[in-house]
Scaffold this motif. Structure first.
Motif, mmCIF file in Angstrom:
data_model
loop_
_atom_site.group_PDB
_atom_site.id
_atom_site.type_symbol
_atom_site.label_atom_id
_atom_site.label_comp_id
_atom_site.label_asym_id
_atom_site.label_seq_id
_atom_site.Cartn_x
_atom_site.Cartn_y
_atom_site.Cartn_z
ATOM 1 N N SER A 1 0.878 -1.240 -0.085
ATOM 2 C CA SER A 1 0.013 -0.142 -0.033
ATOM 3 C C SER A 1 0.930 1.244 -0.025
ATOM 4 C CB SER A 1 -0.860 0.105 0.931
ATOM 5 O OG SER A 1 -1.939 -1.078 1.179
ATOM 6 N N SER A 2 0.405 2.181 -0.721
ATOM 7 C CA SER A 2 1.289 3.490 -0.909
ATOM 8 C C SER A 2 0.629 4.499 0.113
ATOM 9 C CB SER A 2 0.946 3.992 -2.345
ATOM 10 O OG SER A 2 -0.268 4.412 -2.356
ATOM 11 N N ALA A 3 1.656 5.560 0.215
ATOM 12 C CA ALA A 3 1.135 6.387 1.321
ATOM 13 C C ALA A 3 -0.208 7.334 0.836
ATOM 14 C CB ALA A 3 2.397 7.238 1.691
ATOM 15 N N ARG A 4 -0.774 7.673 1.498
ATOM 16 C CA ARG A 4 -1.880 8.573 1.350
ATOM 17 C C ARG A 4 -1.671 10.024 0.639
ATOM 18 N NH1 ARG A 4 -6.983 6.542 3.883
ATOM 19 N NH2 ARG A 4 -7.630 8.870 3.371
ATOM 20 N N PRO A 5 -2.534 10.524 -0.154
ATOM 21 C CA PRO A 5 -2.011 11.532 -0.831
ATOM 22 C C PRO A 5 -2.596 12.916 0.172
ATOM 23 C CG PRO A 5 -3.926 10.647 -1.910
ATOM 24 C CD PRO A 5 -3.339 9.675 -1.109
ATOM 25 N N ASP A 6 -3.480 12.275 0.847
ATOM 26 C CA ASP A 6 -4.330 13.584 1.726
ATOM 27 C C ASP A 6 -3.375 13.755 2.977
ATOM 28 O OD1 ASP A 6 -4.738 11.115 3.337
ATOM 29 O OD2 ASP A 6 -7.035 11.361 2.730
ATOM 30 N N ASN A 7 -2.237 13.196 3.424
ATOM 31 C CA ASN A 7 -1.511 13.471 4.680
ATOM 32 C C ASN A 7 -2.223 13.713 5.840
ATOM 33 O OD1 ASN A 7 0.923 13.521 3.278
ATOM 34 N ND2 ASN A 7 0.484 15.362 2.131
ATOM 35 N N LEU A 8 -3.149 12.661 6.132
ATOM 36 C CA LEU A 8 -3.982 12.896 7.407
ATOM 37 C C LEU A 8 -2.938 12.260 8.570
ATOM 38 C CD1 LEU A 8 -7.670 11.614 6.296
ATOM 39 C CD2 LEU A 8 -6.949 13.937 6.868
ATOM 40 N N PRO A 9 -3.093 12.833 9.699
ATOM 41 C CA PRO A 9 -2.447 12.502 10.968
ATOM 42 C C PRO A 9 -2.572 10.955 11.101
ATOM 43 C CG PRO A 9 -4.269 13.694 11.676
ATOM 44 C CD PRO A 9 -4.305 13.992 10.164
ATOM 45 N N VAL B 1 12.557 -0.226 -3.758
ATOM 46 C CA VAL B 1 11.780 0.113 -4.855
ATOM 47 C C VAL B 1 10.678 1.203 -4.392
ATOM 48 C CG1 VAL B 1 10.357 -0.559 -6.669
ATOM 49 C CG2 VAL B 1 12.241 -1.392 -6.446
ATOM 50 N N ASN B 2 10.037 0.433 -3.249
ATOM 51 C CA ASN B 2 8.806 1.488 -2.693
ATOM 52 C C ASN B 2 9.455 2.739 -2.287
ATOM 53 O OD1 ASN B 2 7.070 -0.711 -2.880
ATOM 54 N ND2 ASN B 2 7.190 -1.495 -0.784
ATOM 55 N N PHE B 3 10.696 2.610 -1.571
ATOM 56 C CA PHE B 3 11.025 4.244 -0.928
ATOM 57 C C PHE B 3 11.240 4.997 -2.151
ATOM 58 C CE2 PHE B 3 13.420 6.733 1.947
ATOM 59 C CZ PHE B 3 14.075 7.112 1.407
ATOM 60 N N PHE B 4 11.956 4.499 -3.405
ATOM 61 C CA PHE B 4 12.292 5.508 -4.212
ATOM 62 C C PHE B 4 10.939 6.035 -5.341
ATOM 63 C CE2 PHE B 4 16.437 6.535 -3.712
ATOM 64 C CZ PHE B 4 17.026 5.329 -3.321
ATOM 65 N N SER B 5 9.923 5.054 -5.157
ATOM 66 C CA SER B 5 8.740 5.185 -5.921
ATOM 67 C C SER B 5 7.566 6.086 -5.107
ATOM 68 C CB SER B 5 8.072 3.863 -6.503
ATOM 69 O OG SER B 5 7.983 3.189 -5.398
ATOM 70 N N GLY B 6 7.852 6.371 -3.954
ATOM 71 C CA GLY B 6 7.191 7.031 -2.977
ATOM 72 C C GLY B 6 6.020 6.423 -2.284
ATOM 73 N N VAL C 1 5.961 4.629 0.425
ATOM 74 C CA VAL C 1 6.420 4.446 2.029
ATOM 75 C C VAL C 1 5.808 5.522 2.381
ATOM 76 C CG1 VAL C 1 8.718 4.738 3.389
ATOM 77 C CG2 VAL C 1 8.529 3.430 1.292
ATOM 78 N N ASP C 2 5.609 5.294 3.885
ATOM 79 C CA ASP C 2 5.136 6.322 4.713
ATOM 80 C C ASP C 2 6.423 7.090 5.461
ATOM 81 O OD1 ASP C 2 2.764 6.541 7.475
ATOM 82 O OD2 ASP C 2 4.105 7.909 7.051
ATOM 83 N N TYR C 3 6.873 8.181 4.686
ATOM 84 C CA TYR C 3 8.215 8.738 5.102
ATOM 85 C C TYR C 3 8.074 9.253 6.639
ATOM 86 C CZ TYR C 3 9.467 8.470 0.164
ATOM 87 O OH TYR C 3 9.352 7.932 -1.032
ATOM 88 N N ARG C 4 6.963 9.678 7.080
ATOM 89 C CA ARG C 4 6.779 10.536 8.431
ATOM 90 C C ARG C 4 6.954 9.125 9.395
ATOM 91 N NH1 ARG C 4 1.120 13.243 8.677
ATOM 92 N NH2 ARG C 4 0.868 11.674 7.431
ATOM 93 N N ARG C 5 6.348 8.007 9.162
ATOM 94 C CA ARG C 5 6.660 6.954 10.051
ATOM 95 C C ARG C 5 8.546 6.524 9.972
ATOM 96 N NH1 ARG C 5 2.823 1.939 9.540
ATOM 97 N NH2 ARG C 5 1.443 3.579 10.242
#
Length: 207
Positions: free
Chosen positions: A74-82, A166-171, A173-177
């Protein structure tokens, strides 16, 4: 032969799960939603979620083992909810999609942090008829324990996993976590914390 199906769920179709239908001859009404055990993707610790899903299917219960935002497929959400809001929101979004597939009642299953999330998502939602919680933490040390588990996951598995990079460079990933986990590592190294080596404090999530 059992036919499993990959689904894309949620308002952005960013949540990926594997649906295991009940064996033939059973009504498709109740479904078990199996949440991530911490940062472990939908197969679960030692493929426990796969084994569980197929055992439930043999007993007439369908299931969905799912990756929440920023975990596994699963990719990170685009809405950036907490993150606190997503704890309740995402399991309910998953149930919304499953209702459209004909399910009406749900059992939420979770291990460790997934257990706490299952309980929180179930509160006030009449569609949830049961919650299975395995080793849910409830003390002030839980955040530290979860952080240690995440650290072990990154160091033992993700750094050496091509798919993780691959997940990291393709976005995907939950970068905040990831940032929170890495800064926790640096803080512990900075203060010379040796508790990671204390066998009595080994986190419940094993990788």
């Amino acid at each position: 032969m059992m036919k499993e199906e990959a689904l894309q769920l949620g308002p952005y179709k960013s949540l990926v799960g594997v649906y295991t239908p009940p064996s033939p001859g059973h009504a498709i009404e109740v479904v078990a939603v199996i949440l991530n055990a911490g940062l472990i993707h939908h197969v679960g610790p030692h493929r426990l979620h796969v084994t569980l899903a197929r055992a439930l299917a043999a007993r007439g219960i369908g299931s969905l083992r799912v990756d929440l935002s920023g975990i596994g497929d699963s990719s990170a959400r685009p809405d950036n909810l907490p993150a606190q809001e997503l704890t309740v929101l995402e399991p309910r979004e998953i149930m919304d999609d499953l209702v459209r597939r004909g399910h009406r009642q749900f059992i939420l299953f979770g291990i460790c942090s997934g257990a706490r999330q299952a309980l929180q998502a179930a509160l006030g939602d009449p569609r949830v008829k049961g919650v299975v919680m395995v080793n849910p933490g409830s003390t002030a040390g839980d955040a530290e324990s979860t952080s240690r588990a995440a650290t072990q996951f990154y160091l033992r598995r993700s750094l050496w996993n091509l798919r993780a990079w691959v997940n990291f460079f393709s976005g995907r990933v939950d970068y905040r976590r990831l940032y929170r986990s890495l800064t926790a590592i640096l803080r512990r190294l900075g203060r010379g914390d040796q508790r990671d080596h204390d066998q009595n404090k080994t986190p419940a999530i094993e990788t």
